[in-house]
Design an enzyme around this catalytic site. Structure first.
Site, PDB file in Angstrom:
ATOM      1  N   ASN A 145      -6.486   6.203  15.702  1.00 58.36           N
ATOM      2  CA  ASN A 145      -7.201   5.779  14.510  1.00 58.36           C
ATOM      3  C   ASN A 145      -8.573   6.423  14.529  1.00 58.36           C
ATOM      4  OD1 ASN A 145      -6.857   3.660  12.196  1.00 58.36           O
ATOM      5  ND2 ASN A 145      -8.988   3.474  12.849  1.00 58.36           N
ATOM      6  N   THR A 202     -11.374   5.292  13.707  1.00 62.66           N
ATOM      7  CA  THR A 202     -12.315   4.370  14.339  1.00 62.66           C
ATOM      8  C   THR A 202     -11.752   3.983  15.703  1.00 62.66           C
ATOM      9  OG1 THR A 202     -12.888   3.502  12.151  1.00 62.66           O
ATOM     10  CG2 THR A 202     -13.569   2.194  14.066  1.00 62.66           C
ATOM     11  N   SER A 250       8.863   0.273   2.072  1.00 63.00           N
ATOM     12  CA  SER A 250       8.682  -0.927   1.260  1.00 63.00           C
ATOM     13  C   SER A 250       8.944  -2.182   2.081  1.00 63.00           C
ATOM     14  CB  SER A 250       9.624  -0.917   0.049  1.00 63.00           C
ATOM     15  OG  SER A 250       9.474  -2.120  -0.687  1.00 63.00           O
ATOM     16  N   GLY A 306       5.918  -4.433   2.595  1.00 63.73           N
ATOM     17  CA  GLY A 306       4.624  -5.002   2.895  1.00 63.73           C
ATOM     18  C   GLY A 306       4.403  -5.181   4.387  1.00 63.73           C
ATOM     19  N   LYS A 337      10.519   5.685  -3.982  1.00 64.05           N
ATOM     20  CA  LYS A 337       9.585   4.586  -3.712  1.00 64.05           C
ATOM     21  C   LYS A 337       8.721   4.307  -4.946  1.00 64.05           C
ATOM     22  CE  LYS A 337       7.261   1.573  -1.214  1.00 64.05           C
ATOM     23  NZ  LYS A 337       5.981   1.333  -1.854  1.00 64.05           N
ATOM     24  N   HIS A 366      10.878   2.374  -7.288  1.00 65.87           N
ATOM     25  CA  HIS A 366      10.984   1.033  -6.710  1.00 65.87           C
ATOM     26  C   HIS A 366       9.774   0.203  -7.128  1.00 65.87           C
ATOM     27  CE1 HIS A 366       9.638  -1.852  -3.662  1.00 65.87           C
ATOM     28  NE2 HIS A 366      10.908  -2.054  -3.349  1.00 65.87           N
ATOM     29  N   ASN A 367       8.578   0.771  -6.998  1.00 65.14           N
ATOM     30  CA  ASN A 367       7.366   0.036  -7.338  1.00 65.14           C
ATOM     31  C   ASN A 367       7.247  -0.214  -8.835  1.00 65.14           C
ATOM     32  OD1 ASN A 367       6.934   0.352  -4.602  1.00 65.14           O
ATOM     33  ND2 ASN A 367       4.778   0.848  -4.821  1.00 65.14           N
ATOM     34  N   GLU A 404       9.360  -3.084  -9.472  1.00 60.47           N
ATOM     35  CA  GLU A 404       8.611  -4.221  -8.917  1.00 60.47           C
ATOM     36  C   GLU A 404       7.550  -4.708  -9.908  1.00 60.47           C
ATOM     37  OE1 GLU A 404       5.121  -4.367  -5.650  1.00 60.47           O
ATOM     38  OE2 GLU A 404       7.035  -3.568  -4.906  1.00 60.47           O
TER      39      GLU A 404
END
Length: 471
Positions: A32, A34, A129, A131, A183, A186-187, A190
């Site tokens: 990462n 950070t 997908s 979350g 995707k 898909h959204n 959604e």
């Protein structure tokens, strides 16, 4: 120890995906920007630390992965991805694979594939997908890119994906941007699904005067039947949750201003570009944009007055609301799959529509009970061009459309906004009308622009007699 795979970006999705990979037995290197975040992630990993190699520099990170190196990027879409690719390129070797797991615009994914073509590096666009919970315990994974590159990471992705009756919800869907395109759609579905649920909630709240605690068991009951889906399930949970500070239903203290990250808008734009109606998605995107104009809406309420008419509160409206939501959901899926079918040809992806329906059955946000029916419909010997023509959906829509019609009519009379449900009804009525009204539009176009028209009695292009008189 050298890792089997690497991951850059330890935000919510990235950190959970990394833990998922480690838990499934795969050694993973993580990085990462950070450094403190990398250390905190590693310390919090507990028993999984033995499968994780935390790295503080890109050089250390790349060196910690066994060649050929698959590297998942879980960072913000857009320019940050391009910057990260440029930073990695000098450190990578022939056949290494960069995997963009963010919500990227599929056009960017196509562009990145072309940019890396001939460099010896490979690029995969991977839609994820589900979350935070899905990333940690099993998402639906939609992969686009060279099939040979997918084969090299297939086992890891199959292992970490959601499972539906033992089947992994992960698949290679086509070249370059295919995974991110799927995707995106898909959204879009959604967005439409969530908007229609919100409209039903609005009718319950503002039309029927129901409280959140009364609505929760209604949605929970619907989730036990034909509306069974993740979004209906969590709607019941949200409505049943109290705010710890005030003791009020938490939904009642949430500001009515919805956010969006772009994928819904992209799906609406792409549908327009392809010339395929996706009115439910378009209505949902517009509704979110209008929700953001809170000050304007409050001013308009003062100018025009608040909603005044309420609906009768008896058994009929609730039954109709269930039917309306079912019909709207069918229309949204029909539109989404029609857009994917159109794009499949235009982009030469040959998208496997049955496989897409199958990998959406678990892990993803729009998982619902009739995705298996959709998969079967696209596998049949006689493949219909639209889900509304599939016998199973003809039967469901024939039953549900009357409820949708009554709900839209009552809502319009009472001044209750239902843009997505209204669009679903209009789409259905136009789709089932054998002779529409575009003949007049063609007459108008020919009158003012000599665009010509077709006749119903013989082939060819024709002009009307007005051409000589138009001036």
């Amino acid at each position: 120890m050298q890792a089997e795979i690497g991951l850059i970006g330890l935000g919510t999705m990235g950190s959970n995906l990394a833990l998922n990979i480690a838990e499934k037995g795969h050694d993973i290197a993580v990085f990462n920007r950070t450094t403190a975040k990398t250390g905190a992630f590693f310390e919090a990993a507990g028993a999984l630390r033995s499968k994780i190699i935390p790295c503080t520099t890109l050089e250390e990170f790349v060196g910690a992965i066994r060649p050929p190196r698959p590297i998942i990027l879980m960072i913000n879409a857009g320019e940050p991805v391009d910057d990260q690719i440029e930073a990695l390129k000098p450190l990578l070797s022939h056949d290494d694979i960069l995997i963009d797991g963010g919500n990227a615009n599929f056009h960017d994914t196509i562009r990145r594939n072309l940019l890396l073509d001939g460099t010896g590096l490979n690029f995969i666009g991977m839609g994820v997908s589900g979350g935070e919970v899905g990333a940690r315990h099993g998402p639906s994974i939609m992969v686009g890119g060279a099939q040979a590159s997918y084969k090299r990471v297939e086992q890891v992705l199959l292992d970490i994906s959601a499972k539906y009756e033992g089947q992994a919800c992960c698949a290679w869907l086509g070249e370059n941007g295919a995974g991110h395109f799927v995707k995106t759609i898909h959204n879009g579905i959604e967005y439409a699904d969530m908007q229609m649920i919100a409209e039903i909630y609005g009718i319950m709240r503002d039309g029927l005067g129901m409280q959140a605690k009364e609505m929760a068991p209604v949605f929970a009951g619907w989730n036990e039947g034909r509306l069974n889906s993740y979004l209906i399930e969590i709607t019941a949970a949200v409505l049943d949750t109290e705010d710890a500070e005030t003791g009020k239903p938490i939904v009642d203290i949430i500001l009515d201003r919805a956010g969006q990250k772009g994928t819904g808008r992209w799906s609406a734009i792409e549908a327009q570009q392809l010339g395929i109606p996706a009115t439910g998605i378009e209505a949902a995107v517009a509704a979110r944009s209008l929700s953001a104009r809170k000050d304007e809406r409050e001013a308009a309420e003062k100018a025009y007055g608040a909603l005044g008419e309420t609906l009768k509160r008896d058994a009929g409206p609730l039954e109709d609301l269930e039917l309306a939501l079912l019909a709207g959901k069918i229309a949204a899926y029909a539109q989404g799959f029609a857009v994917m079918s159109g794009a499949s040809g235009d982009y030469k992806w040959d998208l496997p529509l049955p496989e897409i329906a199958r990998i959406w059955r678990a892990g993803c946000i729009i998982r619902s009970q009739f995705l298996s029916t959709i998969a079967e419909a696209f596998e049949g010997a006689e493949k219909e061009s639209n889900l509304l023509l599939v016998p199973a959906f003809v039967e469901m829509m024939s039953e549900a459309q009357a409820g949708l019609r009554r709900v839209v009519a009552r809502a319009a009379t009472a001044g209750l906004p239902v843009p997505a449900l209204s669009s679903a009804l209009s789409y259905f009525d136009m789709y089932r009308q054998g002779r529409g009204t575009a003949n007049l539009i063609q007459g108008q176009r020919d009158y003012f622009g000599a665009h010509s028209f077709e006749r119903i009695d013989r082939p060819g292009a024709f002009h009307g007699p007005w051409a000589m008189n138009a001036g």
